[in-house]
Scaffold this active site. Structure first.
Site, PDB file in Angstrom:
ATOM      1  CG  LEU A  27     -19.238   1.194   1.163  1.00 50.43           C
ATOM      2  CD1 LEU A  27     -19.186   2.672   1.718  1.00 50.43           C
ATOM      3  CD2 LEU A  27     -20.524   0.598   1.585  1.00 50.43           C
ATOM      4  N   GLY A  65     -17.076   2.454  -3.578  1.00 46.68           N
ATOM      5  CA  GLY A  65     -18.089   3.507  -3.508  1.00 46.68           C
ATOM      6  C   GLY A  65     -19.223   3.483  -4.258  1.00 46.68           C
ATOM      7  CE1 TYR A 122      -3.206  -2.494   0.005  1.00 50.21           C
ATOM      8  CE2 TYR A 122      -3.510  -2.408   2.196  1.00 50.21           C
ATOM      9  CZ  TYR A 122      -3.887  -2.904   1.273  1.00 50.21           C
ATOM     10  OH  TYR A 122      -4.864  -4.011   1.185  1.00 50.21           O
TER      11      TYR A 122
END
Length: 325
Positions: A214, A217, A58
């Site tokens: 999600l 998003g 990351y």
């Protein structure tokens, strides 16, 4: 924040929501600068969160540095830190520096420990399956890290079901450290893990962490922004309106109801605060059924065939979770 055991194979209690840190660092695709990252980490901890997910890959390792800076100013033992190896933080890695093999594993765990400013990682994941490294090599290497005290629990992520199941069985046969956690993409719009991964997790006691809860998003946006999912998103919005909650809160609450640990990936403090509100949502059985139907997916062969055959033969009423006839 409420807590649950991290699966049936561990005795450690973690917060129902995990904090994902893939966006921390403002490098490449990162969108949270160091100051905002620290605010997010501290707010999560203040809300009672103790489960933090990161990776050597990351933001070129900067995400782990952000978590390490936070831990350095906090009580390390209060937090359960998950990290991952195999993708490497290097932009142009050498041929032997990445993958699932022991060489990459040993190099990456040492780098992660330094960046995290700790002498152990609670949950260490194979980030992606390389489809090359022998399962025995991978599992023995991870077991060595556990025995050395550098890793406490083993996790597998983004791995084909047959490889994951083989790794779990080999660990049992050889007396190696078990696979305690799997981390897979799971949300209302991506339910493929319900075919095999979820039943396997239930049968073996593995915890399930859900990344991209999600769907990047999408589940937090209006149906007009994504016409290809319009009907499903309208149903989500309808339940959200009925409960006076946001669509994102409902989508996260659905994952919690599925007995998973959603990995939030907030870019801002406001996004984190919105995600935490999902813990206050209570979905009824009817709400969950309505969402399942609205976001239904084709379970495919052989499961559709087996379901019809088992129902016709009456086997469905003989399952252990059914009442005695």
């Amino acid at each position: 924040m409420k807590y649950r055991l991290l699966g049936r194979n561990t005795g450690v209690a973690v917060s129902q929501l995990a904090l994902g840190t893939a966006r921390m660092g403002r490098l490449e695709n990162g969108k949270s600068d160091p100051a905002e990252s620290q605010k997010i980490l501290h707010h999560f901890a203040h809300a009672g969160g103790n489960f933090i997910d990161t990776s050597s890959a990351y933001q070129g390792g900067f995400s782990e540095q952000m978590v390490g800076d936070f831990l350095n100013a906090s009580s390390r033992n209060d937090f359960v830190i998950a990290s991952k190896y195999c993708r490497t933080p290097l932009k142009q890695p050498g041929a032997a520096t990445h993958g699932n093999h022991r060489k990459a594993m040993m190099a990456e765990v040492e780098g992660s420990l330094k960046r995290l400013k700790t002498d152990y990682i609670d949950v260490y994941f194979v980030h992606f399956d390389d489809s090359i490294t022998p399962i025995a090599e991978m599992m023995r290497g991870l077991d060595d890290l556990v025995r050395a005290g550098k890793v406490l629990y083993i996790g597998l992520s983004n791995m084909p079901m047959w490889r994951l199941a083989s790794a779990n069985m080999l660990a049992q046969w050889r007396g190696l450290s078990p696979v305690s956690v799997m981390q897979m993409q799971y949300n209302l719009l991506e339910r493929a893990i319900e075919r095999e991964y979820m039943p396997f997790a239930e049968a073996t006691g593995m915890a399930v962490m859900a990344w991209s809860p999600l769907f990047g998003g999408v589940l937090a946006k209006k149906d007009t922004e994504h016409p290809e999912h319009a009907a499903s998103l309208q149903a989500l919005g309808h339940i959200a309106d009925q409960l006076q909650k946001s669509p994102a809160e409902i989508a996260l609450a659905w994952l919690l109801a599925k007995n998973t640990f959603p990995v939030l990936g907030p870019r801002t403090l406001d996004q984190l605060s919105s995600g935490i509100k999902a813990l206050d949502v209570v979905l009824s059985a009817a709400d969950i059924a309505a969402l399942d139907q609205a976001f239904a997916f084709a379970i495919g062969y052989p499961y559709d065939l087996l379901s019809a055959t088992q129902t016709k033969a009456g086997y469905d009423v003989l399952r252990s979770d059914y009442p005695v006839l």
